[in-house]
Design a protein around this motif. Structure first.
Motif, PDB file in Angstrom:
ATOM      1  N   HIS A   1      57.925  75.850 -19.751  1.00 51.79           N
ATOM      2  CA  HIS A   1      59.003  75.264 -18.986  1.00 51.79           C
ATOM      3  C   HIS A   1      60.164  74.884 -19.918  1.00 51.79           C
ATOM      4  O   HIS A   1      61.125  74.275 -19.512  1.00 51.79           O
ATOM      5  N   GLY A   2      60.016  75.212 -21.204  1.00 51.77           N
ATOM      6  CA  GLY A   2      61.115  74.942 -22.129  1.00 51.77           C
ATOM      7  C   GLY A   2      61.091  73.585 -22.776  1.00 51.77           C
ATOM      8  O   GLY A   2      61.593  73.414 -23.865  1.00 51.77           O
ATOM      9  N   GLU A   3      60.503  72.613 -22.150  1.00 54.72           N
ATOM     10  CA  GLU A   3      60.485  71.275 -22.713  1.00 54.72           C
ATOM     11  C   GLU A   3      59.808  70.318 -21.745  1.00 54.72           C
ATOM     12  O   GLU A   3      59.410  70.684 -20.649  1.00 54.72           O
ATOM     13  N   PHE A   4      59.720  69.104 -22.173  1.00 51.27           N
ATOM     14  CA  PHE A   4      59.196  68.059 -21.316  1.00 51.27           C
ATOM     15  C   PHE A   4      60.038  66.818 -21.587  1.00 51.27           C
ATOM     16  O   PHE A   4      60.188  66.417 -22.721  1.00 51.27           O
ATOM     17  N   HIS A   5      60.625  66.257 -20.550  1.00 50.24           N
ATOM     18  CA  HIS A   5      61.415  65.042 -20.733  1.00 50.24           C
ATOM     19  C   HIS A   5      60.518  63.829 -20.646  1.00 50.24           C
ATOM     20  O   HIS A   5      60.267  63.306 -19.581  1.00 50.24           O
ATOM     21  N   GLY A   6      59.985  63.407 -21.761  1.00 51.93           N
ATOM     22  CA  GLY A   6      59.138  62.222 -21.758  1.00 51.93           C
ATOM     23  C   GLY A   6      59.861  61.062 -22.396  1.00 51.93           C
ATOM     24  O   GLY A   6      60.839  61.238 -23.109  1.00 51.93           O
ATOM     25  N   ALA A   7      59.347  59.885 -22.164  1.00 50.92           N
ATOM     26  CA  ALA A   7      59.977  58.683 -22.689  1.00 50.92           C
ATOM     27  C   ALA A   7      59.992  58.675 -24.208  1.00 50.92           C
ATOM     28  O   ALA A   7      60.835  58.055 -24.825  1.00 50.92           O
ATOM     29  N   ALA A   8      59.048  59.365 -24.836  1.00 51.22           N
ATOM     30  CA  ALA A   8      58.961  59.303 -26.290  1.00 51.22           C
ATOM     31  C   ALA A   8      59.976  60.196 -26.976  1.00 51.22           C
ATOM     32  O   ALA A   8      60.110  60.174 -28.174  1.00 51.22           O
ATOM     33  N   TYR A   9      60.686  61.033 -26.210  1.00 51.30           N
ATOM     34  CA  TYR A   9      61.489  62.062 -26.850  1.00 51.30           C
ATOM     35  C   TYR A   9      62.853  61.613 -27.320  1.00 51.30           C
ATOM     36  O   TYR A   9      63.350  62.118 -28.301  1.00 51.30           O
ATOM     37  N   GLY A  10      63.491  60.705 -26.618  1.00 56.49           N
ATOM     38  CA  GLY A  10      64.883  60.439 -26.958  1.00 56.49           C
ATOM     39  C   GLY A  10      65.123  59.130 -27.676  1.00 56.49           C
ATOM     40  O   GLY A  10      66.235  58.823 -28.028  1.00 56.49           O
ATOM     41  N   GLY A  11      64.125  58.332 -27.927  1.00 54.81           N
ATOM     42  CA  GLY A  11      64.371  57.003 -28.473  1.00 54.81           C
ATOM     43  C   GLY A  11      65.134  56.200 -27.446  1.00 54.81           C
ATOM     44  O   GLY A  11      65.069  56.472 -26.243  1.00 54.81           O
ATOM     45  N   ALA A  12      65.926  55.213 -27.904  1.00 57.80           N
ATOM     46  CA  ALA A  12      66.710  54.413 -26.979  1.00 57.80           C
ATOM     47  C   ALA A  12      67.685  55.335 -26.266  1.00 57.80           C
ATOM     48  O   ALA A  12      68.355  56.137 -26.905  1.00 57.80           O
ATOM     49  N   PRO A  13      67.735  55.299 -24.931  1.00 52.23           N
ATOM     50  CA  PRO A  13      68.594  56.266 -24.229  1.00 52.23           C
ATOM     51  C   PRO A  13      70.069  56.060 -24.555  1.00 52.23           C
ATOM     52  O   PRO A  13      70.569  54.946 -24.532  1.00 52.23           O
ATOM     53  N   LEU A  14      70.755  57.141 -24.881  1.00 51.27           N
ATOM     54  CA  LEU A  14      72.186  57.092 -25.152  1.00 51.27           C
ATOM     55  C   LEU A  14      72.858  57.926 -24.072  1.00 51.27           C
ATOM     56  O   LEU A  14      72.363  58.994 -23.730  1.00 51.27           O
ATOM     57  N   PRO A  15      73.977  57.467 -23.535  1.00 52.94           N
ATOM     58  CA  PRO A  15      74.695  58.331 -22.590  1.00 52.94           C
ATOM     59  C   PRO A  15      75.341  59.458 -23.382  1.00 52.94           C
ATOM     60  O   PRO A  15      76.148  59.225 -24.259  1.00 52.94           O
ATOM     61  N   LEU A  16      74.957  60.695 -23.126  1.00 53.50           N
ATOM     62  CA  LEU A  16      75.468  61.817 -23.910  1.00 53.50           C
ATOM     63  C   LEU A  16      76.588  62.568 -23.195  1.00 53.50           C
ATOM     64  O   LEU A  16      77.241  63.405 -23.781  1.00 53.50           O
ATOM     65  N   GLY A  17      76.788  62.254 -21.911  1.00 58.90           N
ATOM     66  CA  GLY A  17      77.853  62.936 -21.189  1.00 58.90           C
ATOM     67  C   GLY A  17      77.423  64.279 -20.635  1.00 58.90           C
ATOM     68  O   GLY A  17      78.224  64.991 -20.039  1.00 58.90           O
ATOM     69  N   TYR A  18      76.180  64.675 -20.849  1.00 57.56           N
ATOM     70  CA  TYR A  18      75.671  65.912 -20.264  1.00 57.56           C
ATOM     71  C   TYR A  18      74.159  65.847 -20.253  1.00 57.56           C
ATOM     72  O   TYR A  18      73.554  65.079 -20.994  1.00 57.56           O
ATOM     73  N   THR A  19      73.574  66.645 -19.390  1.00 58.25           N
ATOM     74  CA  THR A  19      72.121  66.765 -19.396  1.00 58.25           C
ATOM     75  C   THR A  19      71.783  68.254 -19.459  1.00 58.25           C
ATOM     76  O   THR A  19      72.613  69.097 -19.130  1.00 58.25           O
ATOM     77  N   THR A  20      70.581  68.548 -19.897  1.00 62.68           N
ATOM     78  CA  THR A  20      70.161  69.946 -19.947  1.00 62.68           C
ATOM     79  C   THR A  20      68.798  70.066 -19.298  1.00 62.68           C
ATOM     80  O   THR A  20      68.038  69.095 -19.248  1.00 62.68           O
ATOM     81  N   ARG A  21      68.509  71.268 -18.797  1.00 63.48           N
ATOM     82  CA  ARG A  21      67.197  71.508 -18.202  1.00 63.48           C
ATOM     83  C   ARG A  21      66.867  72.997 -18.322  1.00 63.48           C
ATOM     84  O   ARG A  21      67.778  73.809 -18.538  1.00 63.48           O
ATOM     85  N   PRO A  22      65.593  73.351 -18.213  1.00 65.64           N
ATOM     86  CA  PRO A  22      65.256  74.766 -18.318  1.00 65.64           C
ATOM     87  C   PRO A  22      65.844  75.530 -17.140  1.00 65.64           C
ATOM     88  O   PRO A  22      65.747  75.081 -15.999  1.00 65.64           O
ATOM     89  N   GLY A  23      66.476  76.669 -17.433  1.00 63.70           N
ATOM     90  CA  GLY A  23      67.059  77.476 -16.373  1.00 63.70           C
ATOM     91  C   GLY A  23      66.129  78.605 -15.956  1.00 63.70           C
ATOM     92  O   GLY A  23      66.256  79.159 -14.876  1.00 63.70           O
ATOM     93  N   ALA A  24      65.223  78.974 -16.816  1.00 60.72           N
ATOM     94  CA  ALA A  24      64.232  80.030 -16.556  1.00 60.72           C
ATOM     95  C   ALA A  24      63.080  79.786 -17.518  1.00 60.72           C
ATOM     96  O   ALA A  24      63.265  79.149 -18.547  1.00 60.72           O
ATOM     97  N   PRO A  25      61.881  80.291 -17.214  1.00 58.95           N
ATOM     98  CA  PRO A  25      60.758  80.066 -18.126  1.00 58.95           C
ATOM     99  C   PRO A  25      61.053  80.636 -19.514  1.00 58.95           C
ATOM    100  O   PRO A  25      61.699  81.672 -19.643  1.00 58.95           O
ATOM    101  N   GLU A  26      60.594  79.924 -20.494  1.00 58.49           N
ATOM    102  CA  GLU A  26      60.787  80.367 -21.877  1.00 58.49           C
ATOM    103  C   GLU A  26      59.595  81.220 -22.296  1.00 58.49           C
ATOM    104  O   GLU A  26      58.457  80.917 -21.942  1.00 58.49           O
ATOM    105  N   LEU A  27      59.879  82.279 -23.049  1.00 59.78           N
ATOM    106  CA  LEU A  27      58.816  83.147 -23.550  1.00 59.78           C
ATOM    107  C   LEU A  27      58.789  83.037 -25.072  1.00 59.78           C
ATOM    108  O   LEU A  27      59.833  83.135 -25.720  1.00 59.78           O
ATOM    109  N   ALA A  28      57.606  82.835 -25.629  1.00 58.19           N
ATOM    110  CA  ALA A  28      57.487  82.732 -27.084  1.00 58.19           C
ATOM    111  C   ALA A  28      56.376  83.651 -27.571  1.00 58.19           C
ATOM    112  O   ALA A  28      55.304  83.694 -26.971  1.00 58.19           O
TER     113      ALA A  28
END
Ligand SMILES: [Cu+2]
Lengths: 157, 379
Positions: free
Chosen positions: B206-233
């Motif tokens: 799914h490209g990633e997982f947005h968990g609480a442990a990932y970003g540290g203290a939340p900062l407003p970044l002015g944009y968000t990102t999300r998987p647009g299609a499944p990732e292949l590795a």
């Protein structure tokens, strides 16, 4: 064995090569003595939004900054992730980000240069020196975090 | 004066570590005490230096954490704790020490092994699930399957079993608004197979997982990102004598949602080559990655990125190593660094790692870091 050594030395040369690297901006050093330098801190976490005449500004300090004609501005990224300081034409901030990928490359040496940008400032990096060459109000922002709103203004008198 | 003193302290520390490493300390280690306890083994069976896996540990992992040995009852959770000191901190930070704990959990569910890595929060960041997956090994096909939240099987463990104090730059690299670095855990399914000299791995995620442990203290970044299609590795490696050569590919689509503007899609790929060689006490590791993003600004502008590392590693004894690593990335501005690292098991369950920047060109004054890592309970 010789083939192994050859492979290993090739690897040592090849690993970590960065063919598409943008030139890294030089900072400070080359400035003639006596030129006042305004250092602008680039950090979203420690510079929260403040409302003022230009609207909400965040991510840079001092902001707005006031300098005399002839002074030099250097942006310094003190945060753990990348930012830019990139010039915006006009006298008001557009609602949506005006930046293209060009903002990631360092360009310009004067605030009056169209499309000046620090380029992508890696954590701990400083921009090229930008000369405040003409009086006026110069707006700028961050390619990544324009919506935050990571925006700044420089007043040159 | 204070700079002279810190240099002296630094020199003494590095010298002590080097001496200790060269005099070869032989002590067992621990990282997932649950497994050692289950099979009545010492932790050193899988980890010569905590938390890095040795050859047995890698084989154990690739067989779904199963051994045909009698099992004992165990406590299904363990705690790993790490305290780091760093000599240089950038303003406005003033704190030089960062502590962080993780809870590791492992449980047998029939043929399936459940594994959980929960961050308790470091440096004031929030706690949250970091890794959590089910893993099973199929004897007949020799395949290992994993499903859940896992690290990509990169040449180096980017975070979970990082062998240095600082991340590998190419694993942490982002490109424009595409903030999905290779080191971020993926949510998906993965299959791995080792067959003779070949190692093959493929993941669809799914490209990633947005968990609480990932970003540290939340900062407003002015944009968000999300998987647009499944990732292949895909990862392919082959042993050729003392060498292991590999190729890798990771690709997907990132959807970027800037505040006040329309969403846009960035099709990205990261293609890489890897090489490692081991001879006696010496190891050489290298990896080079070329990245391409199709649209990093919402105007259809592509961006190339690249980077890699080369690392020489010397193991004077089984429970310590010295490494010299060079890292470089360009995304597009260039960033280069080098570090000298020494790691050593000080006691059966305590690793000391000291790392010092090697200055390259005119950068910031070289910093050094020291960290201790331990895991409890141990069998
Ligand atoms: Cu920014």
């Amino acid at each position: 064995m010789n083939r192994l050594l050859l492979t290993l030395s090739t690897l040592a040369v090849v690993a970590g090569c960065t063919p598409n690297a943008a030139s890294v901006a030089a900072s400070g050093g080359a400035l003639p003595p006596g030129v006042p330098v305004q250092r602008v801190d680039v950090n979203l976490g420690s510079n929260p939004p403040l409302a003022g005449t230009f609207g909400a500004l965040a991510g840079y300090a001092p902001n707005p900054s006031s300098v005399a004609v002839g002074a030099v501005i250097v942006f310094h990224n003190s945060e753990s992730f990348p930012h830019t300081a990139s010039g915006i034409a006009g006298t008001a901030f557009p609602a949506a980000s005006p930046f293209t990928v060009a903002a990631l490359q360092p360009s310009g040496t004067r605030l009056s240069d169209a499309g000046w940008s620090s380029g992508q400032l890696q954590p701990g990096a400083a921009s090229q020196p930008l000369t405040a060459d003409a009086p006026g109000i110069y707006l700028y922002g961050c390619f990544f975090h324009y919506g935050t709103p990571m925006r700044g203004a420089i007043v040159v008198k | 004066m204070s700079s002279n003193r810190s240099r002296a302290v630094e020199a003494v520390l590095v010298a002590t570590l080097a001496c200790a490493a060269f005099s070869m300390v032989r002590t067992p280690a621990s990282a997932v005490p649950i497994f050692a306890e289950r099979y009545g083994l010492s932790c050193t069976t899988c980890h010569s230096v905590l938390p890095e896996l040795n050859a047995f540990g890698r084989a154990f992992r690739e067989h779904g954490y199963r051994l045909s040995l009698p099992k004992r009852a165990t406590i299904p959770i363990a705690l790993r704790y790490q305290e780091m000191y760093q000599s240089n901190v950038a303003p406005p930070d003033t704190r030089r020490t960062t502590g962080g704990g993780i809870v590791l959990g492992a449980a047998e569910l029939g043929h399936v092994e459940a594994f959980v890595h929960e961050n308790l929060g470091a440096g004031g960041g929030p706690a949250g699930l970091f890794l959590g997956y089910l893993s099973t090994y199929d004897e007949r096909s020799g395949m290992l399957y994993r499903a859940g939240l896992f690290e990509l099987p990169l040449q180096q463990s980017p975070q979970q079993r990082l062998i240095a104090a600082t991340p590998f730059s190419i694993y942490a690299m982002t490109a424009g608004h595409d903030d999905l670095a290779l080191q971020q855990p993926r949510l998906g399914v993965e299959a791995e197979r080792r067959s003779g000299p070949w190692y093959l791995a493929a993941a669809v995620d799914h490209g990633e997982f947005h968990g609480a442990a990932y970003g540290g203290a939340p900062l407003p970044l002015g944009y968000t990102t999300r998987p647009g299609a499944p990732e292949l590795a895909l990862f392919v490696r082959r042993d050729i004598g003392v060498l292991t050569l590999g190729v890798e590919h990771v690709g997907g689509v990132r959807t970027i949602a800037p505040q006040g503007a329309a969403d846009f899609s960035d099709t990205y790929r990261r293609d890489g080559v890897t090489l490692s060689a081991a001879r006696g006490k010496w190891e050489l590791w290298g990896e080079q990655i070329f990245g391409h993003d199709s649209d990093v600004d919402g105007h259809g502008s592509p961006l190339g990125s690249s980077g890699g590392y080369a690392m020489m590693l010397y193991r004077p004894g089984p429970h310590g190593y010295l490494s010299l690593r060079y890292d470089a990335i360009a995304n597009p501005t260039q960033q280069r660094s080098a570090a000298l690292t020494g790691a050593l098991m000080l006691t059966p369950h305590l690793r000391l790692l000291v790392e010092r920047d090697v200055p390259i060109g005119a950068t910031a004054p070289p910093a050094w870091r020291a960290l201790v890592t331990t895991a409890i309970p141990w069998p």
